[in-house]
Motif scaffolding. Structure first.
Motif, short mmCIF file in Angstrom:
data_model
loop_
_atom_site.label_atom_id
_atom_site.label_comp_id
_atom_site.label_asym_id
_atom_site.label_seq_id
_atom_site.Cartn_x
_atom_site.Cartn_y
_atom_site.Cartn_z
N GLU A 35 0.83 -1.22 0.00
CA GLU A 35 0.00 0.00 0.00
C GLU A 35 0.86 1.27 0.00
OE1 GLU A 35 -2.17 -0.55 3.62
OE2 GLU A 35 -3.52 -2.05 2.77
N LYS A 36 2.17 1.08 0.02
CA LYS A 36 3.13 2.20 0.13
C LYS A 36 2.79 3.09 1.35
CE LYS A 36 4.60 2.18 -4.61
NZ LYS A 36 4.55 2.77 -5.91
N ASN A 37 2.37 2.43 2.40
CA ASN A 37 2.06 3.15 3.64
C ASN A 37 3.34 3.20 4.49
OD1 ASN A 37 1.11 4.09 6.06
ND2 ASN A 37 -0.70 2.78 6.12
N PHE A 38 4.22 4.14 4.11
CA PHE A 38 5.53 4.21 4.77
C PHE A 38 5.43 4.66 6.24
CE2 PHE A 38 6.70 4.67 0.24
CZ PHE A 38 7.55 3.58 0.15
N LYS A 39 4.37 5.39 6.53
CA LYS A 39 4.21 5.86 7.91
C LYS A 39 4.05 4.66 8.86
CE LYS A 39 1.38 8.95 10.67
NZ LYS A 39 0.10 9.61 10.79
N GLU A 40 3.22 3.70 8.45
CA GLU A 40 3.01 2.52 9.30
C GLU A 40 4.25 1.62 9.33
OE1 GLU A 40 0.45 1.37 11.49
OE2 GLU A 40 0.25 3.53 11.30
N ALA A 42 7.27 2.67 9.12
CA ALA A 42 8.22 3.36 10.02
C ALA A 42 7.83 3.14 11.48
CB ALA A 42 8.27 4.85 9.71
N ARG A 43 6.53 3.14 11.75
CA ARG A 43 6.07 2.96 13.13
C ARG A 43 6.44 1.56 13.65
NH1 ARG A 43 2.00 0.69 15.70
NH2 ARG A 43 0.96 0.01 13.79
N LEU A 44 6.16 0.54 12.82
CA LEU A 44 6.50 -0.84 13.23
C LEU A 44 8.02 -1.00 13.38
CD1 LEU A 44 4.12 -3.01 10.97
CD2 LEU A 44 3.82 -2.43 13.37
N ALA A 45 8.75 -0.40 12.43
CA ALA A 45 10.21 -0.50 12.48
C ALA A 45 10.76 0.19 13.72
CB ALA A 45 10.80 0.14 11.22
N HIS A 46 10.15 1.31 14.08
CA HIS A 46 10.57 2.05 15.27
C HIS A 46 10.43 1.17 16.53
CE1 HIS A 46 11.07 5.61 17.81
NE2 HIS A 46 10.08 5.13 18.55
N ASN A 47 9.31 0.48 16.62
CA ASN A 47 9.11 -0.41 17.78
C ASN A 47 10.09 -1.57 17.77
OD1 ASN A 47 7.09 1.08 18.94
ND2 ASN A 47 5.43 -0.05 17.97
N LEU A 48 10.36 -2.09 16.57
CA LEU A 48 11.32 -3.20 16.46
C LEU A 48 12.71 -2.74 16.92
CD1 LEU A 48 11.65 -6.13 15.45
CD2 LEU A 48 12.23 -5.19 13.20
N LYS A 49 13.07 -1.54 16.51
CA LYS A 49 14.35 -0.97 16.91
C LYS A 49 14.42 -0.84 18.44
CE LYS A 49 15.02 3.55 16.57
NZ LYS A 49 15.28 4.89 16.01
N GLY A 50 13.32 -0.38 19.03
CA GLY A 50 13.31 -0.15 20.48
C GLY A 50 13.28 -1.41 21.32
N ALA A 70 14.75 3.96 6.11
CA ALA A 70 14.34 3.74 4.72
C ALA A 70 12.86 4.10 4.52
CB ALA A 70 14.58 2.28 4.34
N ALA A 71 12.03 3.76 5.50
CA ALA A 71 10.59 4.05 5.38
C ALA A 71 10.35 5.55 5.42
CB ALA A 71 9.82 3.35 6.49
N LYS A 72 11.06 6.23 6.29
CA LYS A 72 10.88 7.69 6.38
C LYS A 72 11.34 8.38 5.09
CE LYS A 72 10.71 8.38 11.34
NZ LYS A 72 11.43 8.71 12.58
N ALA A 73 12.30 7.73 4.39
CA ALA A 73 12.77 8.29 3.11
C ALA A 73 11.93 7.79 1.94
CB ALA A 73 14.25 7.91 2.92
N GLY A 74 10.98 6.91 2.21
CA GLY A 74 10.10 6.38 1.15
C GLY A 74 10.83 5.47 0.16
N GLU A 75 11.89 4.80 0.62
CA GLU A 75 12.68 3.92 -0.27
C GLU A 75 12.08 2.52 -0.27
OE1 GLU A 75 15.09 4.82 -2.15
OE2 GLU A 75 15.69 6.78 -1.35
N LEU A 76 11.24 2.27 -1.25
CA LEU A 76 10.48 1.02 -1.28
C LEU A 76 11.39 -0.22 -1.39
CD1 LEU A 76 7.65 -0.21 -1.29
CD2 LEU A 76 7.65 0.01 -3.77
N ASN A 77 12.38 -0.17 -2.30
CA ASN A 77 13.24 -1.34 -2.49
C ASN A 77 14.06 -1.65 -1.24
OD1 ASN A 77 12.37 -1.82 -5.06
ND2 ASN A 77 14.00 -0.59 -6.03
N ASP A 78 14.59 -0.59 -0.63
CA ASP A 78 15.37 -0.80 0.61
C ASP A 78 14.49 -1.40 1.70
OD1 ASP A 78 17.49 0.28 -0.67
OD2 ASP A 78 17.53 2.19 0.43
N CYS A 79 13.26 -0.88 1.80
CA CYS A 79 12.33 -1.41 2.80
C CYS A 79 12.08 -2.89 2.55
CB CYS A 79 11.00 -0.65 2.76
SG CYS A 79 11.08 1.02 3.41
#
Lengths: 103, 230
Positions: A35-40, A42-50, A70-79
């Motif tokens: 869905e290219k929902n980078f905000k979500e 980033a949120r899940l990744a943030h929790n994983l990081k923490g 990567a999500a905050k930068a909108g880099e789909l392939n990297d994500c």
């Protein structure tokens, strides 16, 4: 290749549950990336990081950190690559219980 | 009995997994835990029992950890509860802002279990704050001096040396209301959210009238109108 993670006995159950939750979360990551929902993402990744390192998985904290960037930068392939790394990690990781307590 | 046994810690974080982990390591040393996923939940929790120590995240929605620190600082009942900020933000501005708002410790994620436990123990040891059980606190009746600062037909803003708890009852004995010819002193109810102490050491309490008749309401409006045009 199997990855063995040593976890103190009092945290073993929590660590197993944490790893199982990551398997469930993979479907969410894939859906949000479709869905290219980078905000979500980033949120899940943030929790994983923490949370990754405290449960005994510093590798997941590192991937979570990179994925959030990567999500905050909108880099789909990297994500997508980083989500595959999470998948590889959870599929190949075996928890080894060791004597002792977490702290 | 250990130093941490019987002490209480409130943890505020929007990540259920982090709450679970912290609960595990703190309960292991005999600490009682209250968990909150949002600032609203945390605020409700401390209205019931104020903990000895609070651990809070910063990046939460709709209210952030900074908002929570501000609310704590604005309330005389909670200002002395020591707070540990636990956040993935490591930038100087976040640390300065949190410490400026009264946080005692700042710990960066990823969480280091032994470090957070060490900080909690340190604050429990040095804290003079006594946990308050607001739910079971005795009520008191007291007559205190007060002055009316502002008024409307709905209620009054009254300055007094005491802060009224929300929903507590009050009666007002004042000559200016005698003109209303009440057959009894009007009853008021506090609608305080956060009453801040002012520079004179007093509190502004918001009071709502209860059960006024239409005639009393008209009489009151007239008194207030005259009062405002003085």
């Amino acid at each position: 290749m199997a990855i063995e993670i040593k976890v103190p006995a009092d945290l073993a159950e929590l660590a197993r549950e944490f790893l199982e939750n990551r398997k469930t979360e993979l479907a969410l990551f894939e859906r949000f990336l479709r869905e290219k929902n980078f905000k979500e993402v980033a949120r899940l990744a943030h929790n994983l990081k923490g949370n990754g390192a405290c449960y005994g998985f510093p590798q997941l904290t590192k991937i979570g950190d990179q994925l959030e960037v990567a999500a905050k930068a909108g880099e789909l392939n990297d994500c997508a690559n980083l989500v595959r790394q999470i998948q590889d990690f959870v599929q190949n990781t075996k928890i080894v219980v060791v004597a002792g307590v977490a702290v | 009995m250990s130093m941490t046994s019987g002490k209480s810690v409130l943890i505020v974080d929007d990540s259920p997994e982090l709450l679970k982990f912290l609960e595990k390591i703190l309960v292991n040393v005999g600490i009682t835990i209250t968990k909150a996923h949002t600032v609203t939940e945390a605020w409700q929790a401390i209205q019931t029992t104020a903990p000895h120590v609070i651990i809070t995240d910063l990046e939460m929605a709709p209210e952030s950890g900074f908002d929570f620190l501000e609310k704590l600082r604005a309330n005389p009942s909670y200002i002395r509860i020591p707070v540990i900020v636990l956040s993935s933000r490591g930038d100087r501005s976040a640390i300065n802002q949190a410490m400026g708002l009264g946080a005692k410790e700042y710990v960066q994620k990823p969480l280091d279990a032994s470090l957070i436990l060490q900080k909690v123990k340190k604050l429990l040891h040095s804290s003079q704050f006594t946990s308050l059980d607001f739910k079971n606190m005795p009520t008191v009746e007291a007559k205190v001096p007060a002055s009316i600062v502002a008024g409307s037909a709905g209620g009054l803003q009254v300055e007094s040396p005491v802060r009224l708890a929300r929903d507590s009852s009050a009666t007002l004995e004042t000559a200016s209301l005698g003109a209303m010819k009440f057959d009894r002193v009007p009853t008021l109810r506090s609608s305080n959210n956060i009453a801040k102490m002012n520079e004179r050491g007093g509190f502004l309490n918001e009071l709502r009238f209860l059960g006024l008749t239409e005639e009393q309401m008209r009489s009151l409006e007239e008194i207030i109108r005259r009062w405002h045009t003085k």
